[in-house]
Design a protein around this motif. Structure first.
Motif, PDB file in Angstrom:
ATOM      1  N   PRO A 372       0.818  -1.219   0.000  1.00 39.02           N
ATOM      2  CA  PRO A 372       0.000   0.000   0.000  1.00 39.02           C
ATOM      3  C   PRO A 372       0.843   1.255   0.000  1.00 39.02           C
ATOM      4  CG  PRO A 372      -0.010  -1.039   2.164  1.00 39.02           C
ATOM      5  CD  PRO A 372       0.652  -2.002   1.222  1.00 39.02           C
ATOM      6  N   MET A 373       0.513   2.159  -0.926  1.00 46.29           N
ATOM      7  CA  MET A 373       1.150   3.474  -1.027  1.00 46.29           C
ATOM      8  C   MET A 373       2.646   3.395  -1.304  1.00 46.29           C
ATOM      9  SD  MET A 373      -1.415   5.490  -0.581  1.00 46.29           S
ATOM     10  CE  MET A 373      -0.644   7.067  -0.303  1.00 46.29           C
ATOM     11  N   ARG A 374       3.137   2.276  -1.804  1.00 44.90           N
ATOM     12  CA  ARG A 374       4.564   2.126  -2.039  1.00 44.90           C
ATOM     13  C   ARG A 374       4.894   2.455  -3.495  1.00 44.90           C
ATOM     14  NH1 ARG A 374       6.761  -0.830   2.398  1.00 44.90           N
ATOM     15  NH2 ARG A 374       5.911   0.381   4.134  1.00 44.90           N
ATOM     16  N   GLY A 375       5.901   3.292  -3.689  1.00 44.73           N
ATOM     17  CA  GLY A 375       6.390   3.605  -5.021  1.00 44.73           C
ATOM     18  C   GLY A 375       7.786   3.052  -5.197  1.00 44.73           C
ATOM     19  N   GLY A 376       8.712   3.869  -5.667  1.00 41.79           N
ATOM     20  CA  GLY A 376      10.083   3.406  -5.883  1.00 41.79           C
ATOM     21  C   GLY A 376      11.069   4.518  -5.597  1.00 41.79           C
ATOM     22  N   LYS A 377      12.343   4.185  -5.656  1.00 40.63           N
ATOM     23  CA  LYS A 377      13.405   5.153  -5.401  1.00 40.63           C
ATOM     24  C   LYS A 377      13.813   5.830  -6.698  1.00 40.63           C
ATOM     25  CE  LYS A 377      13.736   4.492  -0.992  1.00 40.63           C
ATOM     26  NZ  LYS A 377      13.297   5.558  -0.067  1.00 40.63           N
ATOM     27  N   GLY A 378      13.824   7.158  -6.689  1.00 41.40           N
ATOM     28  CA  GLY A 378      14.279   7.919  -7.839  1.00 41.40           C
ATOM     29  C   GLY A 378      15.629   8.544  -7.571  1.00 41.40           C
ATOM     30  N   PRO A 379      16.218   9.222  -8.545  1.00 40.02           N
ATOM     31  CA  PRO A 379      17.545   9.815  -8.360  1.00 40.02           C
ATOM     32  C   PRO A 379      17.553  11.017  -7.419  1.00 40.02           C
ATOM     33  CG  PRO A 379      16.644  10.435 -10.490  1.00 40.02           C
ATOM     34  CD  PRO A 379      15.705   9.420  -9.910  1.00 40.02           C
ATOM     35  N   SER A 404      18.225   0.460 -16.576  1.00 41.67           N
ATOM     36  CA  SER A 404      18.314   0.507 -15.114  1.00 41.67           C
ATOM     37  C   SER A 404      18.882   1.821 -14.588  1.00 41.67           C
ATOM     38  CB  SER A 404      19.173  -0.649 -14.603  1.00 41.67           C
ATOM     39  OG  SER A 404      20.500  -0.555 -15.123  1.00 41.67           O
ATOM     40  N   GLY A 405      19.596   2.562 -15.432  1.00 44.49           N
ATOM     41  CA  GLY A 405      20.215   3.808 -14.978  1.00 44.49           C
ATOM     42  C   GLY A 405      19.312   5.005 -15.151  1.00 44.49           C
ATOM     43  N   TRP A 406      19.634   6.082 -14.422  1.00 41.81           N
ATOM     44  CA  TRP A 406      18.870   7.320 -14.513  1.00 41.81           C
ATOM     45  C   TRP A 406      19.586   8.326 -15.410  1.00 41.81           C
ATOM     46  CZ3 TRP A 406      14.052   7.279 -12.765  1.00 41.81           C
ATOM     47  CH2 TRP A 406      13.707   6.351 -11.763  1.00 41.81           C
ATOM     48  N   TYR A 407      18.825   9.223 -15.986  1.00 43.98           N
ATOM     49  CA  TYR A 407      19.352  10.257 -16.864  1.00 43.98           C
ATOM     50  C   TYR A 407      20.266  11.204 -16.093  1.00 43.98           C
ATOM     51  CZ  TYR A 407      19.318  14.242 -20.103  1.00 43.98           C
ATOM     52  OH  TYR A 407      19.662  15.267 -20.940  1.00 43.98           O
ATOM     53  N   VAL A 408      21.410  11.527 -16.667  1.00 43.10           N
ATOM     54  CA  VAL A 408      22.342  12.476 -16.072  1.00 43.10           C
ATOM     55  C   VAL A 408      22.070  13.844 -16.698  1.00 43.10           C
ATOM     56  CG1 VAL A 408      24.756  13.086 -15.698  1.00 43.10           C
ATOM     57  CG2 VAL A 408      24.069  10.675 -15.718  1.00 43.10           C
ATOM     58  N   HIS A 409      21.535  14.756 -15.901  1.00 44.82           N
ATOM     59  CA  HIS A 409      21.127  16.061 -16.420  1.00 44.82           C
ATOM     60  C   HIS A 409      22.330  16.977 -16.636  1.00 44.82           C
ATOM     61  CE1 HIS A 409      17.552  14.441 -14.404  1.00 44.82           C
ATOM     62  NE2 HIS A 409      16.849  15.170 -15.256  1.00 44.82           N
ATOM     63  N   PRO A 410      22.382  17.680 -17.757  1.00 44.65           N
ATOM     64  CA  PRO A 410      23.428  18.696 -17.936  1.00 44.65           C
ATOM     65  C   PRO A 410      23.360  19.739 -16.826  1.00 44.65           C
ATOM     66  CG  PRO A 410      22.297  18.261 -20.012  1.00 44.65           C
ATOM     67  CD  PRO A 410      21.512  17.557 -18.939  1.00 44.65           C
ATOM     68  N   SER A 411      24.491  20.285 -16.493  1.00 54.01           N
ATOM     69  CA  SER A 411      24.565  21.269 -15.416  1.00 54.01           C
ATOM     70  C   SER A 411      23.614  22.439 -15.674  1.00 54.01           C
ATOM     71  CB  SER A 411      26.001  21.795 -15.279  1.00 54.01           C
ATOM     72  OG  SER A 411      26.082  22.788 -14.280  1.00 54.01           O
ATOM     73  N   GLY A 412      22.886  22.826 -14.635  1.00 54.13           N
ATOM     74  CA  GLY A 412      21.997  23.977 -14.735  1.00 54.13           C
ATOM     75  C   GLY A 412      20.646  23.696 -15.344  1.00 54.13           C
ATOM     76  N   THR A 413      20.295  22.423 -15.549  1.00 53.28           N
ATOM     77  CA  THR A 413      19.019  22.112 -16.200  1.00 53.28           C
ATOM     78  C   THR A 413      18.021  21.430 -15.268  1.00 53.28           C
ATOM     79  OG1 THR A 413      19.748  19.931 -17.009  1.00 53.28           O
ATOM     80  CG2 THR A 413      20.212  21.851 -18.418  1.00 53.28           C
TER      81      THR A 413
END
Length: 434
Positions: A372-379, A404-413
């Motif tokens: 119940p009410m469980r989601g997941g871990k984000g970056p 499986s990996g998360w998007y690496v955001h450019p600096s300042g975005t």
């Protein structure tokens, strides 16, 4: 307007229509960027369909007929980590494997029944001889337990269809007995897609702590899924920036439609289980309503890399095993209540007075076999959404990632906490009153 002006205008309109039709019939796609087209094994280089968290039915060709075997059976199924259930499905899985063929293919499907009651298979949306339609009592005798029946017909029409029982549909479909059918066109039209996905939307009633979906439920569904998985159990869809992507959405939910929303892009609905949508009838969208018993096929070309979410926009359909029988507590002052009840039950905590977000971070005890009410871990933090929710991962080099990996955001975005000095310079007062 003289005759010469009328002819010029007519020619201009005709040219525009020809250009539009040419794009639909396969002219170069300006939005596709410089990425080379991905050639697939089907006519016109169409790629094979990917069923996230699922499989494709193996077919063996013999004497010009493609032969497959579906086994209706009880299945132990995991919806997401922490939630297992006793379901029914095909070939040891929920939902059944995707059937993938080509327009004009002659097929022979053997269906073995290992359920405790009779069943049939109905080929939803497929044009075929009446005796192969799979409706118990109308077009055939039911397939009794331990029996095997055979269906044989030709897929005369390309498109996206589904299959499910037409015997005790309320029970058998509620327990998971559904699947997708993809019939590739023999002579495809329009720009070739690079990636092709099939997703079944479905809803389940599984009270927290139980192991059996309730097929008698009519209104209160608390587990919502893509391909029988609730987030964080859903597999992401990994695609390339500039690639043309197709997603086939089928809905065999018991009672509800699902408005499926994608972030970060627009798409067009290009087909239904009734056939192709004419180019002249298409328009851009960000949400597509998939009615019960229907298919909607969308296509798009993503231009922005990142982790973009895809979910049902009925808000309760993004919550895992949420209870719906609670009174409204938002805004209530529960301090006195908590103090009194905790004298008897030390771990007691009133829920919902300050909203329902962040419940997963509290790590409150829950019944066994429940999420119940469980989601997941984000970056950045816990993702407090679940259920009919997944992630479209747009990448520059999608084949180098497994999702499986998360998007690496450019600096300042990345949106972040505002700087007080800059905020003041911009004339923003966070303490302003209205």
């Amino acid at each position: 307007m003289d005759r010469r002006d009328f002819v010029k205008i007519g020619a201009a309109i005709g040219g525009a229509l020809v250009a539009s039709e040419a794009l639909a019939q396969g002219a170069p796609d300006k939005n596709a960027g410089k990425r080379p087209r991905r050639a697939g094994p089907f006519p016109g280089g169409q790629p094979a369909v990917v069923t996230p968290n699922g499989a494709t039915l193996p077919l063996v060709e013999k004497d010009g007929v493609k032969i497959g075997h579906l086994v209706a059976m009880p299945v132990k199924h995991t919806f997401a980590p922490g939630l297992d259930a006793e379901c029914w499905g095909y070939n040891g899985r929920v939902h059944g494997p995707t059937i993938e063929v080509v327009e004009g293919d002659r097929v022979r499907f053997y269906v073995t029944n290992r359920l405790p009651e009779p069943t049939t298979v109905h080929w939803h949306g497929v044009i075929l001889p009446n005796g192969m339609d799979g409706v118990a009592g109308v077009t055939q005798k039911p397939i009794e337990p331990r029996e095997t029946h055979v269906y044989e017909f030709t897929f005369s029409k390309a498109g996206t269809f589904m299959y499910h029982p037409h015997y005790d549909e309320m029970t058998q479909m509620a327990l998971g007995m559904v699947g997708m059918i993809v019939v590739h066109p023999k002579n495809p039209k329009g720009p070739r897609v690079d990636r092709d996905f099939a997703l079944v939307t479905h809803e389940w009633a599984i009270p927290a702590g139980t192991r059996r979906p309730d097929p008698n439920e009519m209104t209160d569904f608390n587990v919502l899924t893509f391909n029988a998985k609730a987030y964080p159990g859903t597999a992401p869809l990994v695609v390339g920036k500039g690639e043309r992507v197709r997603i086939r959405l089928g809905n065999l939910s018991a009672m509800d439609h699902h408005p499926i929303h994608l972030h970060g892009l627009t798409f067009e609905v290009v087909g239904t289980d009734g056939g192709e949508v004419p180019v002249s009838a298409r328009f851009p969208e960000t949400t597509v309503l998939v009615p019960t018993g229907s298919v909607r096929v969308i296509e798009f070309v993503p231009t922005e890399p990142g982790d973009w979410v895809m979910h049902c926009h009925m808000t309760h359909h993004m919550m895992n095993q949420m209870g719906h029988g609670f009174p409204v507590m938002v805004g209530a002052n529960a301090k006195k209540i908590d103090a009194r009840v905790q004298a008897l039950v030390p771990d007691y905590m009133t829920m919902g007075q300050s909203g329902m977000g962040g419940m997963d971070d509290m790590k409150m005890p829950v019944p066994k076999n429940a999420i119940p009410m469980r989601g997941g871990k984000g970056p950045f933090s816990t993702i407090d959404m679940g259920g009919m929710f997944t992630i479209l991962k747009v990448r520059d080099d999608p084949d180098a990632e497994d999702g499986s990996g998360w998007y690496v955001h450019p600096s300042g975005t990345v949106a972040n906490k505002a700087d007080n000095v800059k905020m003041k310079a911009d004339g923003i007062d966070p303490d302003v009153t209205f």
